[in-house]
Design a protein around this motif. Sequence first.
Motif, PDB file in Angstrom:
ATOM      1  N   MET A   1      21.144   4.722  14.993  1.00 15.79           N
ATOM      2  CA  MET A   1      21.001   2.979  13.921  1.00 15.79           C
ATOM      3  C   MET A   1      21.106   3.348  12.755  1.00 15.79           C
ATOM      4  SD  MET A   1      18.092   1.428  15.674  1.00 15.79           S
ATOM      5  CE  MET A   1      17.906   1.559  17.330  1.00 15.79           C
ATOM      6  N   GLU A   2      21.515   2.244  11.637  1.00 14.93           N
ATOM      7  CA  GLU A   2      20.937   2.094  10.387  1.00 14.93           C
ATOM      8  C   GLU A   2      19.578   2.298  10.229  1.00 14.93           C
ATOM      9  OE1 GLU A   2      23.651   3.385   8.083  1.00 14.93           O
ATOM     10  OE2 GLU A   2      24.782   3.950   9.794  1.00 14.93           O
ATOM     11  N   ARG A   3      19.630   2.715   8.646  1.00 17.50           N
ATOM     12  CA  ARG A   3      17.659   2.744   8.901  1.00 17.50           C
ATOM     13  C   ARG A   3      17.373   1.461   9.005  1.00 17.50           C
ATOM     14  NH1 ARG A   3      14.324   5.428   4.435  1.00 17.50           N
ATOM     15  NH2 ARG A   3      12.955   4.404   3.557  1.00 17.50           N
ATOM     16  N   GLU A   4      17.751   0.357   8.760  1.00 21.77           N
ATOM     17  CA  GLU A   4      17.287  -1.487   7.973  1.00 21.77           C
ATOM     18  C   GLU A   4      17.295  -1.631   9.704  1.00 21.77           C
ATOM     19  OE1 GLU A   4      14.973  -4.779   7.442  1.00 21.77           O
ATOM     20  OE2 GLU A   4      15.434  -2.736   6.396  1.00 21.77           O
ATOM     21  N   GLU A   5      18.452  -1.915  10.656  1.00 24.11           N
ATOM     22  CA  GLU A   5      18.547  -1.255  11.755  1.00 24.11           C
ATOM     23  C   GLU A   5      17.112  -1.181  12.722  1.00 24.11           C
ATOM     24  OE1 GLU A   5      22.150  -1.360  15.736  1.00 24.11           O
ATOM     25  OE2 GLU A   5      22.054  -0.851  14.148  1.00 24.11           O
ATOM     26  N   ARG A   6      16.777   0.522  12.017  1.00 26.64           N
ATOM     27  CA  ARG A   6      16.206   0.950  12.953  1.00 26.64           C
ATOM     28  C   ARG A   6      14.920   0.648  12.902  1.00 26.64           C
ATOM     29  NH1 ARG A   6      15.124   6.317  15.012  1.00 26.64           N
ATOM     30  NH2 ARG A   6      17.464   6.869  15.271  1.00 26.64           N
ATOM     31  N   ARG A   7      14.427   0.242  11.641  1.00 24.27           N
ATOM     32  CA  ARG A   7      12.787  -0.702  11.443  1.00 24.27           C
ATOM     33  C   ARG A   7      12.447  -1.477  11.956  1.00 24.27           C
ATOM     34  NH1 ARG A   7      10.952  -5.204   7.803  1.00 24.27           N
ATOM     35  NH2 ARG A   7      13.491  -5.309   7.566  1.00 24.27           N
TER      36      ARG A   7
ATOM     37  N   PHE B   1       1.117  -1.318   0.029  1.00 22.79           N
ATOM     38  CA  PHE B   1      -0.160   0.043   0.227  1.00 22.79           C
ATOM     39  C   PHE B   1       0.995   1.437   0.004  1.00 22.79           C
ATOM     40  CE2 PHE B   1      -2.248   2.887   1.984  1.00 22.79           C
ATOM     41  CZ  PHE B   1      -3.758   3.542   1.081  1.00 22.79           C
ATOM     42  N   HIS B   2       1.586   1.460   0.681  1.00 26.31           N
ATOM     43  CA  HIS B   2       3.036   2.717   1.192  1.00 26.31           C
ATOM     44  C   HIS B   2       3.598   2.748  -0.182  1.00 26.31           C
ATOM     45  CE1 HIS B   2       5.077   5.944   3.195  1.00 26.31           C
ATOM     46  NE2 HIS B   2       5.856   4.471   3.200  1.00 26.31           N
ATOM     47  N   GLY B   3       3.967   1.313  -0.698  1.00 21.68           N
ATOM     48  CA  GLY B   3       5.545   1.801  -2.083  1.00 21.68           C
ATOM     49  C   GLY B   3       6.612   1.116  -1.431  1.00 21.68           C
ATOM     50  N   HIS B   4       6.862   1.094  -0.274  1.00 22.50           N
ATOM     51  CA  HIS B   4       8.296   0.563   0.378  1.00 22.50           C
ATOM     52  C   HIS B   4       8.020   0.730   1.528  1.00 22.50           C
ATOM     53  CE1 HIS B   4       8.418   4.920   0.895  1.00 22.50           C
ATOM     54  NE2 HIS B   4       9.270   5.116   1.682  1.00 22.50           N
ATOM     55  N   SER B   5       9.757  -0.379   1.643  1.00 16.37           N
ATOM     56  CA  SER B   5       9.450  -0.999   3.509  1.00 16.37           C
ATOM     57  C   SER B   5      10.348   0.347   4.054  1.00 16.37           C
ATOM     58  CB  SER B   5      10.278  -2.192   3.664  1.00 16.37           C
ATOM     59  OG  SER B   5      10.163  -2.082   4.492  1.00 16.37           O
ATOM     60  N   CYS B   6      10.034   1.254   4.987  1.00 13.98           N
ATOM     61  CA  CYS B   6      10.617   1.365   5.830  1.00 13.98           C
ATOM     62  C   CYS B   6      10.627   1.870   7.233  1.00 13.98           C
ATOM     63  CB  CYS B   6      10.780   2.733   5.229  1.00 13.98           C
ATOM     64  SG  CYS B   6       8.954   4.214   5.677  1.00 13.98           S
ATOM     65  N   PRO B   7      11.276   2.357   8.217  1.00 11.49           N
ATOM     66  CA  PRO B   7      11.150   2.683   9.836  1.00 11.49           C
ATOM     67  C   PRO B   7       9.905   3.523  10.463  1.00 11.49           C
ATOM     68  CG  PRO B   7      13.770   3.118   8.718  1.00 11.49           C
ATOM     69  CD  PRO B   7      13.022   3.455   7.539  1.00 11.49           C
ATOM     70  N   GLY B   8       9.668   4.422   9.060  1.00 11.68           N
ATOM     71  CA  GLY B   8       8.215   5.623   9.475  1.00 11.68           C
ATOM     72  C   GLY B   8       6.797   4.268   9.031  1.00 11.68           C
ATOM     73  N   LEU B   9       6.703   3.236   8.100  1.00 15.98           N
ATOM     74  CA  LEU B   9       5.791   2.517   8.265  1.00 15.98           C
ATOM     75  C   LEU B   9       5.928   1.788   9.254  1.00 15.98           C
ATOM     76  CD1 LEU B   9       3.776   1.893   5.994  1.00 15.98           C
ATOM     77  CD2 LEU B   9       5.253   0.208   5.596  1.00 15.98           C
TER      78      LEU B   9
ATOM     79  N   PHE C   1      14.018  -2.543  14.138  1.00 12.88           N
ATOM     80  CA  PHE C   1      14.455  -2.265  16.367  1.00 12.88           C
ATOM     81  C   PHE C   1      12.725  -1.887  16.506  1.00 12.88           C
ATOM     82  CE2 PHE C   1      13.820   0.381  19.681  1.00 12.88           C
ATOM     83  CZ  PHE C   1      14.705  -0.171  20.747  1.00 12.88           C
ATOM     84  N   ILE C   2      12.139  -1.155  15.881  1.00  8.66           N
ATOM     85  CA  ILE C   2      11.052  -0.476  16.341  1.00  8.66           C
ATOM     86  C   ILE C   2       9.854  -2.160  15.767  1.00  8.66           C
ATOM     87  CG2 ILE C   2       8.438   0.239  14.774  1.00  8.66           C
ATOM     88  CD1 ILE C   2      11.245   2.780  14.229  1.00  8.66           C
ATOM     89  N   LEU C   3      10.070  -2.931  14.968  1.00  6.91           N
ATOM     90  CA  LEU C   3       8.636  -3.864  14.577  1.00  6.91           C
ATOM     91  C   LEU C   3       9.069  -5.316  15.655  1.00  6.91           C
ATOM     92  CD1 LEU C   3       9.029  -4.506  10.282  1.00  6.91           C
ATOM     93  CD2 LEU C   3       7.000  -3.596  12.718  1.00  6.91           C
ATOM     94  N   GLY C   4      10.202  -5.100  16.877  1.00  9.58           N
ATOM     95  CA  GLY C   4      10.990  -5.874  17.201  1.00  9.58           C
ATOM     96  C   GLY C   4      11.249  -6.264  18.771  1.00  9.58           C
ATOM     97  N   ALA C   5      11.658  -4.999  19.075  1.00 12.88           N
ATOM     98  CA  ALA C   5      11.337  -4.781  20.572  1.00 12.88           C
ATOM     99  C   ALA C   5      10.724  -4.622  21.949  1.00 12.88           C
ATOM    100  CB  ALA C   5      12.346  -3.307  20.288  1.00 12.88           C
ATOM    101  N   PRO C   6      10.846  -4.484  22.610  1.00 17.82           N
ATOM    102  CA  PRO C   6       9.897  -4.686  23.626  1.00 17.82           C
ATOM    103  C   PRO C   6       9.148  -2.865  23.070  1.00 17.82           C
ATOM    104  CG  PRO C   6      11.657  -5.425  24.865  1.00 17.82           C
ATOM    105  CD  PRO C   6      12.311  -5.030  23.398  1.00 17.82           C
ATOM    106  N   LEU C   7       7.451  -3.281  23.581  1.00 17.13           N
ATOM    107  CA  LEU C   7       6.917  -2.108  23.057  1.00 17.13           C
ATOM    108  C   LEU C   7       8.045  -1.152  24.041  1.00 17.13           C
ATOM    109  CD1 LEU C   7       4.497  -0.935  22.285  1.00 17.13           C
ATOM    110  CD2 LEU C   7       3.207  -1.564  23.715  1.00 17.13           C
ATOM    111  N   GLU C   8       7.910  -1.396  25.455  1.00 18.37           N
ATOM    112  CA  GLU C   8       7.977   0.192  26.260  1.00 18.37           C
ATOM    113  C   GLU C   8       9.170   0.309  25.400  1.00 18.37           C
ATOM    114  OE1 GLU C   8       9.514  -3.958  27.923  1.00 18.37           O
ATOM    115  OE2 GLU C   8       7.776  -2.754  27.140  1.00 18.37           O
ATOM    116  N   GLN C   9      10.374   0.551  24.642  1.00 17.32           N
ATOM    117  CA  GLN C   9      11.790   0.932  24.522  1.00 17.32           C
ATOM    118  C   GLN C   9      11.228   1.349  23.147  1.00 17.32           C
ATOM    119  OE1 GLN C   9      14.673  -2.121  23.794  1.00 17.32           O
ATOM    120  NE2 GLN C   9      14.427  -3.116  25.576  1.00 17.32           N
TER     121      GLN C   9
END
Length: 174
Positions: free
Chosen positions: A103-109, A12-20, A111-119
């Motif tokens: 962190m780098e872009r892919e690492e940030r993505r 839907f968005h067109g690409h994978s990114c940390p913002g998504l 992290f956002i998807l997998g880190a504990p919610l409170e982080q």
Amino acid sequence: MNETLWNRCVAFHGHSCPGLAIGFRAATEALSYLGLDGPAADEELVCVTENDACGVDAVQVITGCTMGKGNLLYRGTGKMAFSFYCRNSGKSVRLCLKALPDMEREERRRFILGAPLEQVFSLGSPRFPVPEKARHFASVPCAVCGEMTAEHMVRLVDGKPHCPDCFAPYDRGW
């Protein structure tokens, strides 16, 4: 993480990114918190987004909240924050992105998807009550350009309706 749902958001968005990823995580966590298992059919779920960035696309795909249905509202604070309201249960939650480590872009993505919610997010109550349901307004022609405009958006000048584009504000500096 639901890879199928992630892939739908990317398509839907067109690409994978940390913002998504921010919107994906906020929306999936909110649905879980509110006890919902899928997107809204109508206005039973409301999202107020405080930004107009990539994550809002994921919120639309996952929650079914859209501007057209009137259950996705924009409140421009510039914060990566999303307030979700379930009209049926009365429950609500606000998720606001925390400052993340550099962190780098892919690492940030990842992290956002997998880190504990409170982080990733601070969770709390929305700062305002659930918005009213969407209203329907009659349209009226602008006296200047002739374009149809929702009546609640027109301003009267000499008793004639002017759309926001044709109205010249009178504020005299204060």
